[in-house]
Write an enzyme that holds these catalytic residues in place. Structure first.
Site, PDB file in Angstrom:
ATOM      1  N   ASP A   1      33.880  41.948  38.045  1.00  0.00           N
ATOM      2  CA  ASP A   1      34.922  42.906  37.683  1.00  0.00           C
ATOM      3  C   ASP A   1      35.788  43.255  38.892  1.00  0.00           C
ATOM      4  O   ASP A   1      35.278  43.497  39.985  1.00  0.00           O
ATOM      5  CB  ASP A   1      34.234  44.167  37.143  1.00  0.00           C
ATOM      6  CG  ASP A   1      35.195  45.128  36.490  1.00  0.00           C
ATOM      7  OD1 ASP A   1      35.816  44.745  35.488  1.00  0.00           O
ATOM      8  OD2 ASP A   1      35.320  46.271  36.983  1.00  0.00           O
TER       9      ASP A   1
ATOM     10  N   GLU B   1      37.333  38.162  38.036  1.00  0.00           N
ATOM     11  CA  GLU B   1      38.454  38.806  37.359  1.00  0.00           C
ATOM     12  C   GLU B   1      39.388  39.262  38.469  1.00  0.00           C
ATOM     13  O   GLU B   1      39.192  40.319  39.079  1.00  0.00           O
ATOM     14  CB  GLU B   1      38.018  40.031  36.541  1.00  0.00           C
ATOM     15  CG  GLU B   1      39.188  40.608  35.768  1.00  0.00           C
ATOM     16  CD  GLU B   1      39.273  42.131  35.725  1.00  0.00           C
ATOM     17  OE1 GLU B   1      40.043  42.644  34.925  1.00  0.00           O
ATOM     18  OE2 GLU B   1      38.579  42.809  36.510  1.00  0.00           O
TER      19      GLU B   1
HETATM   20  C1  GLC Z   1      38.300  45.493  34.747  1.00  0.00           C
HETATM   21  C2  GLC Z   1      37.717  45.537  33.358  1.00  0.00           C
HETATM   22  C3  GLC Z   1      38.280  46.724  32.663  1.00  0.00           C
HETATM   23  C4  GLC Z   1      37.875  47.963  33.417  1.00  0.00           C
HETATM   24  C5  GLC Z   1      38.292  47.886  34.874  1.00  0.00           C
HETATM   25  C6  GLC Z   1      37.602  48.916  35.694  1.00  0.00           C
HETATM   26  O1  GLC Z   1      39.661  45.305  34.748  1.00  0.00           O
HETATM   27  O2  GLC Z   1      37.966  44.345  32.705  1.00  0.00           O
HETATM   28  O3  GLC Z   1      37.875  46.796  31.325  1.00  0.00           O
HETATM   29  O4  GLC Z   1      38.461  49.093  32.836  1.00  0.00           O
HETATM   30  O5  GLC Z   1      37.944  46.646  35.430  1.00  0.00           O
HETATM   31  O6  GLC Z   1      36.251  48.606  35.841  1.00  0.00           O
END
Ligand code: GLC
Length: 554
Positions: A208, A272
């Site tokens: 994340d 991500e």
């Molecule tokens: C990432 C996740 C999202 C979350 C954010 C904070 O972007 O995919 O859903 O709100 O991180 O953890």
């Protein structure tokens, strides 16, 4: 890296545990629900699942606010339920990837509670980013950073003696304090968390906010007009700092130490990272770093032939330059579902991915679904790995008419409703038409209301129906596997109109010609063309319609 390296062409299905299947009827999905529904994925033909967080959490950001990284929240079940789910998935030949949230914890994490109970300058505070405020009274935030969910990225605490105190950084919600990754204790703790889940048998992690862990030294002011999601080309002080790569080199060594030689058992790491351009993103997947990084530029590319061709070409080139496969994705739990995004007029440049409310212009649902099926048929032919988001195999549209009072994404409240947030793609999945909660659970309960039109899109309405989106996905996935398209190489084909994406993918197992018609006029198919699959499910015709993709045997 083992020779076969399963992840290089894997199709990985994202389960959002809150919304996939609810075994206990409380309206929130859970691990036993997932275990019971895994046959759906075995039949679909994906290679792996990725689960969004199911850890102990007050759920202020749907579980991306973790209070205990080594346990399952009672909402989702127990560690035993997790083990049972993993074992069942493995029995079905499905690998299991879990989410790791290393940028921030929940404010209910034991470390953050200890930080609040300890004085400024203490080792407890040093695990997070506490700073004194600006101004004579220290009552202004330490810098101008804004939370991704709206409002300032800093919150002021009250010290033990009741006086107004320091501020802590949270790039997301107030309840999600950012860790200080210059602190070895943080590094060691998160590596230990990785080991905890690897020891339980997981096959990898989705990381994340992978581009956010390291902040520029001194936490300098940033350019406030900069929107990281839309344009991350400029280096901002909180995103894509060079130091993140050292973290991932260590993580790669750790993951590799678990890979059993000769058994195609790599444990993988997928970032991500909302990082552009493709060249910068490719740094995350250099040989000694992560295995994969979501291609969000592709996700945001409009359904226009020139834009599609340019993004695909660039993405492939930059990944190849570092020896990595590309990681394609069209939908996830943070963006408007592609069946809805594509139901709007397409314009050059990157597409908007923000939530839609009842007062916003509504999409053309039929057009969106038709284009979504065509876009998926392009994606599943591309060399590399692909991620699917639960429900896209049913052609689910976004829930675009959720009233404000049911919305739960913190973005909605933090922006006073100006940003609708991400609830619209997170609505529980319909499994059976005509029963309460469309079979999501045994009760008539769903944590977000399901639109009535989800009934006819339920799994049981689509199984065995040749024109259904579910059967299209199943068919494309089977062909992709048989022809090993994910391991293929792509060549653009000349001689087609500019509005047609035309490419050949060749692998050791064969080749396929992909033609996607993004133009207004039908394209005649040459005599004797052998149509393997069509996004419109009409295999015998002599032309390719607007917004149709066909796979031809070469
Ligand atoms: C990432 C996740 C999202 C979350 C954010 C904070 O972007 O995919 O859903 O709100 O991180 O953890």
């Amino acid at each position: 890296m083992t020779i076969s390296a399963w992840w290089r062409d894997a199709v990985i299905y994202q389960i959002y545990p809150r919304s996939w299947a609810d075994a206990d009827g409380d309206g929130v999905g859970d691990l036993p629900g997932i275990t019971a529904r895994l046959p759906h994925l075995a039949a679909l033909g994906v290679d792996a699942v990725w689960l969004s967080p199911f850890y102990t959490s007050p759920q202020h950001d749907a579980g991306y606010d973790v209070a205990d990284y080594r346990d399952v929240d009672p909402l989702f079940g127990t560690l035993d339920d997790f083990d049972a789910m993993t074992a069942t998935a493995h029995d079905f030949g499905l690998r299991v990837v879990v989410d790791i949230v290393p940028n921030h914890s929940s404010d209910e994490h034991a470390w953050f509670r200890a930080a609040l109970a300890s004085p400024p300058g203490s080792p407890e505070r040093a695990r997070y980013l506490f700073r004194d405020g600006r101004g004579a009274a220290g009552d202004e935030p330490p810098n101008n950073w804004q939370s991704m969910f709206g409002g300032p990225a800093w919150t002021r605490v009250t010290e033990a003696d009741g006086s107004p105190g320091q501020w802590y950084l949270h790039l997301f919600d107030t309840t999600q304090p950012d860790f200080d990754w210059t602190n070895d204790e943080v590094r060691d703790e998160l590596e230990d968390v990785l080991r905890f889940w690897l020891d339980r048998g997981v096959d990898g992690f989705r990381i994340d906010v992978a581009h956010g862990l390291v902040k520029a030294e001194g936490l300098p002011d940033g350019d406030l007009d900069h929107d990281a999601n839309a344009d991350a080309t400029a280096l901002t002080p909180m995103w894509d700092q060079p130091g993140v790569h050292d973290i991932y080199r260590r993580w790669r060594k750790l993951a590799d130490s678990y890979a059993a030689e000769g058994q195609d058992a790599d444990r993988i790491l997928c970032a991500e990272a909302w990082v552009l351009p493709a060249e910068a993103l490719a740094r995350y997947v250099r040989e000694d770093e992560l295995h994969q990084s979501f291609n969000f530029e592709y996700l945001m590319t409009p359904w226009l032939a020139d834009d599609q061709r340019a993004t695909i070409t660039r993405s492939l080139a930059h990944a190849e330059a570092v020896g990595a496969p590309q990681t394609w994705v069209l939908s996830n739990h943070d963006v408007v579902r592609h069946a809805t995004r594509l139901g709007y007029r397409q314009q050059p440049g990157l597409q908007r991915i923000e939530g839609i409310g009842p007062d916003d212009p509504q999409p053309d649902t039929a057009l969106g679904l038709r284009r979504a099926r065509a876009a998926t048929a392009v994606m599943l032919a591309l060399p590399g790995s692909a991620y699917l988001f639960q429900g896209e195999e049913l052609g689910l549209p976004e829930a675009t008419r959720l009233p404000g009072e049911v919305r739960q994404d913190p973005t909605f409240a933090r922006t006073g409703g100006a940003s609708k947030g991400r609830d619209g793609c997170r609505v529980p999945v319909p499994w059976e038409d005509g029963v309460p909660s469309f079979g999501f659970g045994p009760a008539d309960a769903a944590w977000l209301p399901q639109p009535a039109e989800y009934g006819e899109l339920a799994v049981d309405r689509q199984i065995g129906r040749p024109d259904s989106t579910l059967m299209l996905y199943t068919e494309l996935l089977a062909l992709r596997k048989e022809l090993r398209l994910g391991r293929g190489t792509l060549t653009w084909l000349d001689g087609y109109p500019a509005d047609v994406l035309a490419f050949l993918v060749t692998s050791s197992e064969g080749s396929v010609t992909v033609l996607a018609n993004l133009g207004d006029v039908a394209l005649a198919l040459s005599d004797g063309a052998d149509v393997l699959a069509s996004s419109l499910s009409r295999h015998d015709s002599t032309f390719i319609a607007t917004d149709e993709t066909v796979w031809l045997r070469r």
